[in-house]
Design a protein around this motif. Structure first.
Motif, PDB file in Angstrom:
ATOM      1  N   GLY A 144       0.812  -1.212   0.000  1.00 44.06           N
ATOM      2  CA  GLY A 144       0.000   0.000   0.000  1.00 44.06           C
ATOM      3  C   GLY A 144       0.845   1.262   0.000  1.00 44.06           C
ATOM      4  N   VAL A 145       1.888   1.294   0.830  1.00 47.80           N
ATOM      5  CA  VAL A 145       2.784   2.450   0.846  1.00 47.80           C
ATOM      6  C   VAL A 145       3.524   2.566  -0.486  1.00 47.80           C
ATOM      7  CG1 VAL A 145       4.839   3.433   1.955  1.00 47.80           C
ATOM      8  CG2 VAL A 145       3.032   2.439   3.351  1.00 47.80           C
ATOM      9  N   ALA A 146       3.897   1.433  -1.080  1.00 48.67           N
ATOM     10  CA  ALA A 146       4.556   1.464  -2.395  1.00 48.67           C
ATOM     11  C   ALA A 146       3.640   2.095  -3.443  1.00 48.67           C
ATOM     12  CB  ALA A 146       4.955   0.054  -2.809  1.00 48.67           C
ATOM     13  N   LEU A 147       2.376   1.694  -3.473  1.00 40.41           N
ATOM     14  CA  LEU A 147       1.433   2.278  -4.427  1.00 40.41           C
ATOM     15  C   LEU A 147       1.194   3.757  -4.139  1.00 40.41           C
ATOM     16  CD1 LEU A 147      -0.544   1.978  -6.779  1.00 40.41           C
ATOM     17  CD2 LEU A 147      -2.268   1.201  -5.141  1.00 40.41           C
ATOM     18  N   ASN A 148       1.253   4.138  -2.871  1.00 38.10           N
ATOM     19  CA  ASN A 148       1.025   5.531  -2.492  1.00 38.10           C
ATOM     20  C   ASN A 148       2.093   6.458  -3.075  1.00 38.10           C
ATOM     21  OD1 ASN A 148      -0.497   7.514  -1.097  1.00 38.10           O
ATOM     22  ND2 ASN A 148       0.976   7.500   0.577  1.00 38.10           N
ATOM     23  N   ILE A 149       3.278   5.932  -3.342  1.00 34.00           N
ATOM     24  CA  ILE A 149       4.331   6.756  -3.954  1.00 34.00           C
ATOM     25  C   ILE A 149       3.893   7.233  -5.332  1.00 34.00           C
ATOM     26  CG2 ILE A 149       6.698   6.721  -4.837  1.00 34.00           C
ATOM     27  CD1 ILE A 149       7.397   4.768  -2.616  1.00 34.00           C
ATOM     28  N   VAL A 150       3.190   6.386  -6.074  1.00 33.23           N
ATOM     29  CA  VAL A 150       2.715   6.765  -7.408  1.00 33.23           C
ATOM     30  C   VAL A 150       1.381   7.489  -7.330  1.00 33.23           C
ATOM     31  CG1 VAL A 150       1.882   5.855  -9.613  1.00 33.23           C
ATOM     32  CG2 VAL A 150       3.978   4.965  -8.619  1.00 33.23           C
ATOM     33  N   ASN A 151       0.393   6.858  -6.694  1.00 34.47           N
ATOM     34  CA  ASN A 151      -0.954   7.430  -6.680  1.00 34.47           C
ATOM     35  C   ASN A 151      -1.075   8.628  -5.757  1.00 34.47           C
ATOM     36  OD1 ASN A 151      -1.406   5.178  -8.250  1.00 34.47           O
ATOM     37  ND2 ASN A 151      -3.351   4.674  -7.298  1.00 34.47           N
ATOM     38  N   GLY A 152      -0.341   8.615  -4.638  1.00 31.61           N
ATOM     39  CA  GLY A 152      -0.460   9.688  -3.672  1.00 31.61           C
ATOM     40  C   GLY A 152       0.529  10.806  -3.874  1.00 31.61           C
ATOM     41  N   PHE A 153       1.825  10.469  -3.926  1.00 32.27           N
ATOM     42  CA  PHE A 153       2.851  11.494  -4.051  1.00 32.27           C
ATOM     43  C   PHE A 153       2.850  12.132  -5.448  1.00 32.27           C
ATOM     44  CE2 PHE A 153       5.839   9.496  -0.643  1.00 32.27           C
ATOM     45  CZ  PHE A 153       4.840   9.684   0.295  1.00 32.27           C
ATOM     46  N   ALA A 154       2.864  11.290  -6.491  1.00 38.71           N
ATOM     47  CA  ALA A 154       2.972  11.803  -7.852  1.00 38.71           C
ATOM     48  C   ALA A 154       1.622  12.151  -8.473  1.00 38.71           C
ATOM     49  CB  ALA A 154       3.697  10.791  -8.738  1.00 38.71           C
ATOM     50  N   GLY A 155       0.518  11.724  -7.835  1.00 37.86           N
ATOM     51  CA  GLY A 155      -0.798  12.065  -8.351  1.00 37.86           C
ATOM     52  C   GLY A 155      -1.204  11.307  -9.598  1.00 37.86           C
ATOM     53  N   GLN A 156      -0.512  10.224  -9.928  1.00 39.04           N
ATOM     54  CA  GLN A 156      -0.888   9.383 -11.057  1.00 39.04           C
ATOM     55  C   GLN A 156      -1.903   8.344 -10.584  1.00 39.04           C
ATOM     56  OE1 GLN A 156       0.498  10.635 -13.960  1.00 39.04           O
ATOM     57  NE2 GLN A 156       1.210  12.066 -12.395  1.00 39.04           N
ATOM     58  N   LEU A 178       5.206  16.080  -5.377  1.00 40.69           N
ATOM     59  CA  LEU A 178       4.008  16.763  -4.899  1.00 40.69           C
ATOM     60  C   LEU A 178       3.628  17.903  -5.837  1.00 40.69           C
ATOM     61  CD1 LEU A 178       4.768  16.881  -1.057  1.00 40.69           C
ATOM     62  CD2 LEU A 178       3.420  15.213  -2.324  1.00 40.69           C
ATOM     63  N   ALA A 179       4.620  18.574  -6.410  1.00 43.80           N
ATOM     64  CA  ALA A 179       4.326  19.634  -7.366  1.00 43.80           C
ATOM     65  C   ALA A 179       3.652  19.070  -8.613  1.00 43.80           C
ATOM     66  CB  ALA A 179       5.618  20.367  -7.747  1.00 43.80           C
ATOM     67  N   VAL A 180       4.129  17.923  -9.086  1.00 43.13           N
ATOM     68  CA  VAL A 180       3.501  17.267 -10.236  1.00 43.13           C
ATOM     69  C   VAL A 180       2.072  16.873  -9.899  1.00 43.13           C
ATOM     70  CG1 VAL A 180       3.588  15.214 -11.709  1.00 43.13           C
ATOM     71  CG2 VAL A 180       5.680  16.495 -11.220  1.00 43.13           C
ATOM     72  N   ARG A 181       1.869  16.381  -8.676  1.00 40.08           N
ATOM     73  CA  ARG A 181       0.518  15.994  -8.270  1.00 40.08           C
ATOM     74  C   ARG A 181      -0.441  17.185  -8.266  1.00 40.08           C
ATOM     75  NH1 ARG A 181      -0.187  14.441  -2.142  1.00 40.08           N
ATOM     76  NH2 ARG A 181      -0.040  16.704  -2.028  1.00 40.08           N
ATOM     77  N   GLU A 182       0.002  18.323  -7.756  1.00 34.34           N
ATOM     78  CA  GLU A 182      -0.888  19.469  -7.619  1.00 34.34           C
ATOM     79  C   GLU A 182      -1.183  20.123  -8.970  1.00 34.34           C
ATOM     80  OE1 GLU A 182      -2.434  20.185  -4.916  1.00 34.34           O
ATOM     81  OE2 GLU A 182      -1.375  18.595  -3.835  1.00 34.34           O
ATOM     82  N   ASN A 183      -0.148  20.311  -9.794  1.00 35.76           N
ATOM     83  CA  ASN A 183      -0.358  20.936 -11.098  1.00 35.76           C
ATOM     84  C   ASN A 183       0.832  20.605 -11.987  1.00 35.76           C
ATOM     85  OD1 ASN A 183      -0.620  22.762 -13.336  1.00 35.76           O
ATOM     86  ND2 ASN A 183      -2.001  24.005 -12.094  1.00 35.76           N
ATOM     87  N   ALA A 237       4.284  22.747 -12.631  1.00 36.37           N
ATOM     88  CA  ALA A 237       5.554  22.141 -12.233  1.00 36.37           C
ATOM     89  C   ALA A 237       6.538  22.129 -13.395  1.00 36.37           C
ATOM     90  CB  ALA A 237       5.310  20.715 -11.728  1.00 36.37           C
ATOM     91  N   GLU A 238       6.068  21.803 -14.581  1.00 36.34           N
ATOM     92  CA  GLU A 238       6.959  21.799 -15.740  1.00 36.34           C
ATOM     93  C   GLU A 238       7.401  23.214 -16.098  1.00 36.34           C
ATOM     94  OE1 GLU A 238       7.218  19.462 -20.016  1.00 36.34           O
ATOM     95  OE2 GLU A 238       5.400  19.407 -18.803  1.00 36.34           O
ATOM     96  N   ALA A 239       6.530  24.190 -15.839  1.00 36.07           N
ATOM     97  CA  ALA A 239       6.868  25.576 -16.157  1.00 36.07           C
ATOM     98  C   ALA A 239       7.997  26.111 -15.285  1.00 36.07           C
ATOM     99  CB  ALA A 239       5.629  26.460 -16.017  1.00 36.07           C
ATOM    100  N   THR A 257       9.040  16.585 -15.382  1.00 36.38           N
ATOM    101  CA  THR A 257       7.861  15.838 -14.939  1.00 36.38           C
ATOM    102  C   THR A 257       7.908  14.370 -15.347  1.00 36.38           C
ATOM    103  OG1 THR A 257       6.704  16.617 -16.926  1.00 36.38           O
ATOM    104  CG2 THR A 257       6.397  17.882 -14.897  1.00 36.38           C
ATOM    105  N   THR A 258       8.295  14.096 -16.586  1.00 35.17           N
ATOM    106  CA  THR A 258       8.320  12.700 -17.034  1.00 35.17           C
ATOM    107  C   THR A 258       9.338  11.892 -16.250  1.00 35.17           C
ATOM    108  OG1 THR A 258       7.633  13.348 -19.275  1.00 35.17           O
ATOM    109  CG2 THR A 258       8.661  11.180 -19.003  1.00 35.17           C
ATOM    110  N   ARG A 259      10.538  12.447 -16.066  1.00 33.35           N
ATOM    111  CA  ARG A 259      11.580  11.727 -15.316  1.00 33.35           C
ATOM    112  C   ARG A 259      11.154  11.513 -13.869  1.00 33.35           C
ATOM    113  NH1 ARG A 259      17.332  14.473 -15.162  1.00 33.35           N
ATOM    114  NH2 ARG A 259      16.285  15.758 -13.600  1.00 33.35           N
ATOM    115  N   VAL A 260      10.529  12.506 -13.263  1.00 30.99           N
ATOM    116  CA  VAL A 260      10.093  12.393 -11.874  1.00 30.99           C
ATOM    117  C   VAL A 260       9.034  11.306 -11.736  1.00 30.99           C
ATOM    118  CG1 VAL A 260       8.792  13.592 -10.077  1.00 30.99           C
ATOM    119  CG2 VAL A 260      10.711  14.733 -11.188  1.00 30.99           C
ATOM    120  N   LYS A 261       8.086  11.278 -12.652  1.00 28.15           N
ATOM    121  CA  LYS A 261       7.019  10.272 -12.581  1.00 28.15           C
ATOM    122  C   LYS A 261       7.569   8.864 -12.821  1.00 28.15           C
ATOM    123  CE  LYS A 261       4.340  12.301 -15.585  1.00 28.15           C
ATOM    124  NZ  LYS A 261       3.166  12.551 -16.452  1.00 28.15           N
ATOM    125  N   VAL A 262       8.486   8.733 -13.763  1.00 33.15           N
ATOM    126  CA  VAL A 262       9.071   7.415 -14.039  1.00 33.15           C
ATOM    127  C   VAL A 262       9.860   6.920 -12.835  1.00 33.15           C
ATOM    128  CG1 VAL A 262      10.753   6.183 -15.444  1.00 33.15           C
ATOM    129  CG2 VAL A 262       9.100   7.688 -16.540  1.00 33.15           C
TER     130      VAL A 262
END
Length: 369
Positions: free
Chosen positions: A62-74, A234-239, A243-245, A250-255
C-alpha cells in the motif's frame, strides 16, 4: 565576503553526525522487527500471528502504491502485476535455488539461516525485476495522464497474469532441476494452477522479514516525501503544467516514482509468495488485488503515509471482525467503505500525516520540545 557555496557548506552537518542521523532509523527498524519476532509473535498465537503477516504485506504494498498514486498524483490500477512479477521471480529463485544449493526444497536453517538469506536475496532480485518492468511500462505510458494511464497499467497487470498462465508446470524432481539451466527453468512457474511447493519461510512465528521491509519502505517513503525529489512529486501531483513551467522534469520524476513503487511492490510479492497459507496463482494477483490496493490508498488519504498504514491495517482486520456473520460479512465490509467515502471523501487523513492533525500535533510538538 563568503560565496553562496561556502555559506551552504558551513551548514552541512559533520560526517559522523550525518551518518548517525541516517543510521538510527534503520536501527529502530531492525529493533522493531526483532521485537515482533521474539516477543509479540509468540504471545498472540497462530491466528493473530497470520493476521499480522497479512497486515505487514498490505502496508508494504500500500505504501509502495502511495508513492505513485499519492505522491505523484498518477492513477495506477495494475500494481498487482508488479507483485506477481516479484513473487514469481522470488519463488523461482528460492525453490529452484534450494534444490541446486542443498539438494532439496525443504526449509534450510532457522532464523537468519541460509534459507532465509536466500529468501531475502530472492525478494530483492524480484523487486529489481519488477522495477525494470516498471521502467519499461513507465517510460512510454507516463506521458499520458488520468484515465488513460489507468487503462495502460490495467493492461500491464492483465498481460502479466496471462503470461504467467501460459508457463509450464513446476519441475518437482530434484535431479531434473539440477540438470537443467536456470534459463530453462524460468518458464516452469506452474501455469494457471500456480507455483506450488516453495518453502514457506514466513509463518506466524517468523514475521521478522516482513516487518523489516515494512520499516524500510516507511522510512524511504517518509524521507522521499520530505526531500527535494518528493517536493517535485508533490508539485507534479498538484499541477503538472505549473511544475513543468518552473523546471521540474515531470516525465523523469514520474518514471522514477513508478520504478521505486514497483520495486517495493515486487518485494511485497516475494514475501507474499513465501507466506504460510498463501497460494501463488496468477488469479490471486490480478485485477481484484490491484483494486484492493487502490482502496487502501484512497481510504487512507492520497499522499498520507500514516493514513495508508491505518487503512491497510483496518481493511485487513475488518473481514475477520465480521467473520461471525459469514454470509453477510462482505456486505458489512463494503458498507463500511461506502460510509467512509461519504463522510470522509478525502480519506482518513487527507494529504496530511497523523502527527499533523489536531491533538496529535500538540503531542508531537511537546515531545520534540
Amino acid at each position: 565576503m563568503k560565496t553562496l557555496a561556502e555559506r551552504a557548506a558551513a551548514h552541512r552537518p559533520a560526517l559522523v553526525r550525518a551518518v548517525a542521523g541516517s543510521a538510527w532509523p534503520i536501527a529502530v527498524g531492525f529493533a522493531f522487527a526483532y521485537l515482533m519476532q521474539t516477543a509479540l509473535a509468540p504471545a498472540v498465537g497462530d491466528f493473530y500471528g497470520k493476521l499480522m503477516l497479512d497486515v505487514g504485506i498490505a502496508i508494504l504494498v500500500g505504501v509502495a502504491l502511495n508513492i505513485v498514486n499519492g505522491f505523484a498524483g498518477q492513477f495506477s490500477i495494475g500494481h498487482a502485476g508488479f507483485m506477481a512479477v516479484g513473487g514469481y521471480v522470488a519463488a523461482g529463485i528460492v525453490f529452484y535455488g534450494s534444490i541446486k544449493l542443498w539438494g532439496s526444497r525443504d526449509i534450510h536453517g532457522g532464523f537468519l539461516g541460509p534459507g532465509e538469506l536466500l529468501l531475502v536475496a530472492g525478494c530483492v532480485i524480484g523487486g529489481l525485476v519488477a522495477a525494470l518492468a516498471g521502467l519499461l511500462v513507465g517510460l512510454p505510458s507516463l506521458r499520458v495522464r488520468g484515465d488513460y494511464l489507468a487503462i495502460v497499467t490495467l493492461g500491464f497487470g492483465e498481460i502479466v497474469r496471462v503470461l504467467l498462465q501460459q508457463t509450464d508446470d513446476v519441475v518437482m524432481d530434484p535431479r531434473a532441476v539440477e540438470a537443467a539451466s536456470a534459463w530453462s527453468l524460468a518458464d516452469n512457474l506452474g501455469g494457471a494452477l500456480g507455483f506450488f511447493g516453495a518453502p514457506r519461510y514466513l509463518d506466524p512465528k517468523n514475521p521478522f522479514w516482513i516487518w523489516l521491509f515494512v520499516m524500510i519502505v516507511l522510512l524511504v517513503a517518509y524521507r522521499l516525501k520530505t526531500s527535494s525529489k518528493g517536493r517535485q512529486l508533490l508539485a507534479v501531483r498538484e499541477n503538472e503544467v505549473a511544475a513543468e513551467a518552473v523546471g521540474v522534469p515531470t516525465t523523469r520524476v514520474k518514471v522514477s516514482a513508478f520504478v521505486l513503487s514497483a520495486f517495493f511492490a515486487g518485494i511485497g510479492g516475494g514475501l507474499y509468495a513465501h507466506e504460510l497459507g498463501n497460494s501463488l496463482r496468477p488469479a490471486d494477483l490480478g485485477f481484484q488485488k490491484s483494486i484492493d490496493l487502490v482502496i487502501i490508498v484512497v481510504l487512507g488519504g492520497m499522499g498520507s503515509i500514516s493514513g495508508v498504514v491505518v487503512a491497510a491495517t483496518a481493511l485487513t482486520i475488518l473481514p475477520e471482525v465480521f467473520r461471525e456473520f459469514s454470509e453477510y460479512r462482505m456486505i458489512f465490509y463494503a458498507l463500511a467503505l461506502v460510509l467512509v467515502m461519504i463522510l470522509r471523501p478525502q480519506g482518513l487523513f487527507g494529504i496530511r500525516e497523523l502527527w499533523e492533525l489536531g491533538p496529535w500535533r500538540r503531542v508531537f510538538r511537546r515531545g520534540a520540545s
